[in-house]
Write a protein that holds these residues in place. Sequence first.
Motif: not given
Lengths: 63, 417
Positions: A15, A27-29, A31, B392-394
């Motif tokens: 990311g 980055m989508n949800a 990840g 996750p990265a987000d």
Amino acid sequence: MKTIDVDRTLCDNHGQCAIAAPDVFRMNADGELEYEATFDDALLDEVEEAIDVCPVQAIFLKD
Amino acid sequence: MSRRIVIAGASMGGLRAAEQLRAAGWEDEIVVVGDETHPPYNRPPLSKDLLAAPGSREDALAAVQLRQRRTATDIQWRLGCAVTAADLAARTLTLDSGEELVYDGLVIATGLRPRRVPVPGPTAGRHVIRRLEDTLALHGELTSRSKVAVIGAGFIGCEAAATAAALGCKVTLIEGAGGPMERPLGHELSAGIRTFLQTHGIDCVAGKRVTEFLDVPGTYTEGSGRCAGVRLEDGTEVAADVVIEAVGSLPNVEWLAGNGLDLSDGALCNEHLQVLGAEHVVAVGDVARYPDRRAGGPARRVEHWATPADTAKIAAPALVAGLKGDVVPQPAAPMPSFWTDIFKTRIQGVGSPALADTIEVLEGDPSRPWEGTALAYYRDGRLIGAVTAALPADRQLHYRKLVNESGIPAGADLAAV
Ligand SMILES: Cc1cc2nc3c(=O)[nH]c(=O)nc-3n(C[C@H](O)[C@H](O)[C@H](O)COP(=O)(O)OP(=O)(O)OC[C@H]3O[C@@H](n4cnc5c(N)ncnc54)[C@H](O)[C@@H]3O)c2cc1C
Ligand code: SF4
């Protein structure tokens, strides 16, 4: 316009690219990375930064 | 006449500095002097994937070599060549060949070397991880029958322990002061990481110092033979065929001695990364000690992968402006960031969690970090850092934004150095 390619076998969904060049990478949800394969020349600096900060060097700038 | 900037150190910091000098409009000479024989390469895989499966020496180098920006042209690389001394008043460097190299501007990018455990005993079978050769040598000794003792439970120690365990080795992690990654991440998350390491079969030994390296279990014969394990301060012995020393690093600054600089912990800089007490000298990467403007507090070194790029972006324009007699641009306040991977679980951090006085859990349960957790780090009531594990990265990007929004405290521009 310029073109990039992300090598998905290398990309590890860090990311970092999405921080450096949010207009091109996000980055989508789940990840996972989503990106625009072509972008405006004005975004070149951003994209160069994204290439630098990718820990696995997965982003390639095409001619 | 062409003027010259010399960069000492040819790793990531040296490379990013060279690229940023060109980006800042420096058209004259750039010479990069580095004592390793390889072109700049990426170190994080050295304790992770590359340690697990390096392949041949050539494969290993190809896997980690850093690409150079296409705009960074005309850079002279002097590899396999060490700087042994500097005379900053005369602007000359001495190289190990005896050659003197004159410069107009200097970039210090000599990074760190591993600290060794300062106790007596044999040396064969003891390893550190900083260079490609270290990883190749260590990999060569790891088999599924190996007993491995890792001394030190910081990022590199924990990663090496996890990699060795995944290869089937029997691993003991000797933590020393504090738990796994406790200094950067805090007590609660550290305890969860210990549980995670233990579930993967790693034997964690808390809070005991190593007092001796053993030759043959129980008997110590002065400095000879191969290491067969370690003795701890309470007398316990840990048998090991392979010992990994991961007890922190020392800045490579000896070559700068005699110039009146503050070299007590790296090269002390201002917020422009200009070295205090020297003209036309900047520092980048792990060796630079500079004000942490976002967190406040004293100048410090930041040993993360993102630091070379962050610091080069500030140092290069400052050096070029100084040499051209231009006004030095306002420096950015870099946001530190780091990650570590343990058994395929990623921990990511932003800001300066190590400087926090208060930690708050935002998501999940830090005692089970592998299921996903996030923590916020405060200092004097201000958010100065965030860490996520197995998210996750987000989510990490979201918390990064929050830390970013907490801004730079008033007065930090004149940060205490
Ligand atoms: C095993 C390992 C794993 C890591 N994993 C992570 C991670 O997962 N995440 C993360 O955020 N960070 C990680 N890091 C940290 C990151 O790799 C460093 O922050 C980064 O390498 C710093 O780069 P640098 O160029 O400042 O210093 P260095 O990489 O130390 O480079 C300095 C260079 O200068 C050379 N040199 C020293 N003295 C002289 C001299 N007198 N003359 C000439 N040359 C000299 C050195 O040989 C070296 O090539 C890891 C580091 C290691 C070692
Ligand atoms: S920074 Fe690199 S690894 Fe991370 S998401 Fe972007 S391309 Fe993938």
